[in-house]
Scaffold this active site. Structure first.
Site, PDB file in Angstrom:
ATOM      1  N   SER A 178      -9.845  -1.530   7.348  1.00  0.00           N
ATOM      2  CA  SER A 178      -9.359  -1.291   5.985  1.00  0.00           C
ATOM      3  C   SER A 178      -8.748  -2.467   5.237  1.00  0.00           C
ATOM      4  CB  SER A 178      -8.337  -0.176   5.981  1.00  0.00           C
ATOM      5  OG  SER A 178      -8.999   1.041   5.861  1.00  0.00           O
ATOM      6  N   SER A 224      -9.721   1.053   3.209  1.00  0.00           N
ATOM      7  CA  SER A 224      -8.913   1.912   2.379  1.00  0.00           C
ATOM      8  C   SER A 224      -7.846   1.179   1.571  1.00  0.00           C
ATOM      9  CB  SER A 224      -8.234   2.971   3.261  1.00  0.00           C
ATOM     10  OG  SER A 224      -7.329   2.336   4.164  1.00  0.00           O
ATOM     11  N   LYS A 277       0.843  -1.200   0.000  1.00  0.00           N
ATOM     12  CA  LYS A 277       0.000   0.000   0.000  1.00  0.00           C
ATOM     13  C   LYS A 277       0.876   1.247   0.000  1.00  0.00           C
ATOM     14  CE  LYS A 277      -3.978   1.529   2.864  1.00  0.00           C
ATOM     15  NZ  LYS A 277      -4.776   1.168   4.069  1.00  0.00           N
TER      16      LYS A 277
HETATM   17  N1  GLN Z   1     -13.266   2.770   6.728  1.00  0.00           N
HETATM   18  C1  GLN Z   1     -12.751   3.201   7.987  1.00  0.00           C
HETATM   19  C2  GLN Z   1     -12.605   4.711   7.982  1.00  0.00           C
HETATM   20  O1  GLN Z   1     -13.127   5.281   7.111  1.00  0.00           O
HETATM   21  C3  GLN Z   1     -11.449   2.496   8.270  1.00  0.00           C
HETATM   22  C4  GLN Z   1     -10.231   3.038   7.632  1.00  0.00           C
HETATM   23  C5  GLN Z   1      -8.989   2.247   7.939  1.00  0.00           C
HETATM   24  O2  GLN Z   1      -9.034   1.182   8.555  1.00  0.00           O
HETATM   25  N2  GLN Z   1      -7.837   2.783   7.554  1.00  0.00           N
HETATM   26  O3  GLN Z   1     -12.007   5.307   8.808  1.00  0.00           O
END
Ligand code: GLN
Length: 482
Positions: A177, A153, A76
């Protein structure tokens, strides 16, 4: 076209050992697949670098005890990679080239794994749609119409692994995420205990929740990666030195469903498939419980997560001012520079988080918002600690639906009075720091959905063993959608 990268890490390793294939063949295969890829999963492709590493490895002997040797992986784009652009999929960081390696990346390079690509994310890892990065939408390979998200994400890492470009890909998990996109793309997504893997060089989103996490296509590969990535790192004082113990116990497991989250499920196929798995586990000797946490606590998980993560991210990202990193703007004062850079460099969604974070941290609001969220976290974590003391794991569908359509935006509904508590509950594992794994459970309309298991701190071996048993029951592993 040659297709080794759709196999498991162990299978590819075997092919390397048997000299059926070489690292250079694998790199060429990955680059060819990337060239033909239509999922918009990549920020940077190691075209020259990977070929060079592979050519070097061709001169060496295959390391038979090192299954990662010579195999391409993706990471990532919020992990620092020395000399390689790292954007966090944010416009603000375009052109930033780190001067050091993140620890996870360094460990993989030490194993002579071959980096093939940096992958897309929701901007700075804040988001769950895989559509908020500066390159736009990342698509779900399982959906040919390209109307459904893969989730985020860690969208690019998920897409690269799900489409057979790499057998594993590194991501990060602050709220869900890795574990949510894994559910949407038939992958195993594993977030170990907070502190199990060094976060050195991972862009901080919310330090008390951030965890290095990753995608594989089966549980065995996931366990292998843990053995390579876990362990104390002097550069991350929060990293643990507890060893990963081999888990030999064979007692039947005690596993619990959380009533409020289960009751909130509306999708009949997901419910039925989950119930069938529960029945199969019972037949295997598992004792299945159903425990209640109360609707108020179930509903509080995401709001509490959102306040804490926004507050921490506001503070952690204050260094993105256009001077130390990223794009630069003409300005006569520091304030003017900050204003210009952060207005143009961040998307609306990021600015929204920083506004929420700033408001909750204001002196006059702290007691009412931020400190209240911390107390709320205590109540949530006490509740789950208790549950995990009397159960080996919590088991639930990882998502209440298959991958949603783009535009079916998550944040809009998340805080409503009738919030779907089955949609954003996975953040409880970040609030508590528990190890948590998602793996494939079934399909609906050709789209996958997953099951999640979460256990107590530092019990990864036991968790992986249970996950292995679930995988044996479903038979769903090594799934690739080309
Ligand atoms: N979808 C969650 C958020 O919007 C988690 C994001 C993550 O785990 N980086 O914060």
């Amino acid at each position: 076209m040659m297709d080794y990268l759709s196999k498991s890490i162990y299978e590819i390793h075997k092919a390397l050992v048997n000299k059926e294939v070489t690292p250079l063949d694998l790199v060429k295969e990955a680059l060819e697949k990337i060239k033909n890829d239509t999922n918009n999963a990549f920020e940077y492709i190691y075209e020259k670098e990977a070929i060079e590493i592979a050519k070097q490895l061709e001169k060496e002997e295959v390391e038979v005890d090192n299954p990662l040797w010579g195999i391409p992986f993706a990471i990532k784009d919020n992990f620092s990679t020395k000399g390689i652009p790292t954007t966090g999929s944010s416009k603000l960081l375009e052109g930033y080239i780190p001067t050091f390696d993140s620890e996870v990346y360094r460990r993989l390079l030490n194993k002579k794994a071959i980096p093939i690509a940096k992958t897309t994310l929701d901007e700075l890892a804040m988001g769950g749609t895989g559509s908020s990065g500066h390159l736009g939408k990342t698509y779900n390979p399982w959906d040919e119409s390209k109307t459904r998200m893969i989730g985020g994400s860690s969208c690019g890492s998920a897409a690269a692994c799900a489409s057979g470009i790499v057998p594993y890909a590194i991501g990060s998990d602050t709220g869900d995420s890795v574990r949510k996109p894994a559910s949407y793309s038939a992958l195993v997504g594993f977030k170990p205990t907070w502190g199990r893997i060094s976060r050195y060089g991972l862009f901080t989103f919310a330090a008390s929740l951030d965890t290095v996490a990753y995608f594989t296509r089966n549980v065995k590969d996931s366990a292998l990666l843990l053995s390579v990535l876990a362990g104390h790192d002097i550069k991350d004082t929060t990293s643990s030195s507890l060893p990963i113990e081999e888990y030999k116990e064979t007692k039947p497991y005690n596993v619990t469903i959380i009533k409020e989250i289960y009751d909130d499920l509306k999708d009949e196929t997901i419910k039925k498939t989950f119930d069938k798995l529960i029945k199969d586990l019972k037949e295997k000797g598992y004792k299945i419980n159903t425990m209640s946490i109360g609707f108020d606590i179930a509903k509080a998980i995401y709001s509490c997560y959102y306040i804490i993560s926004s507050a921490e991210s506001t503070s952690n990202n204050a260094n993105l001012d256009g001077i130390k990193f990223g794009v630069n703007k003409e300005a006569s004062t520091y304030e003017e520079m900050l204003f210009k850079v952060r207005t143009e460099g961040f998307s609306d969604r990021i600015r929204r988080r920083f506004v929420i974070g700033s408001i909750s941290l204001l002196e006059e609001n702290q007691e009412e918002i931020y400190l209240r969220a911390l107390r709320c976290r205590r109540v949530i974590v006490d509740t789950f600690n208790k549950i995990l003391e009397s159960n080996d794991a919590i088991i639930l569908p990882a998502s209440p639906t298959i991958a949603p359509l783009f535009g079916d935006d998550v944040p809009k509904k998340s805080f409503a009075k009738d919030a779907t508590v089955s949609d954003n509950y996975l953040a409880f594992a970040n609030l508590g720091g528990y190890p948590s794994i998602t793996l494939p459970l079934g399909f609906e309309k050709g789209m996958p959905f997953g099951v999640n298991l979460t256990s107590h701190h530092f019990t990864e071996s036991k968790l992986l063993k249970m996950a292995q048993e679930v995988e044996d029951i479903t038979g769903l592993k090594d799934l690739v959608k080309k």
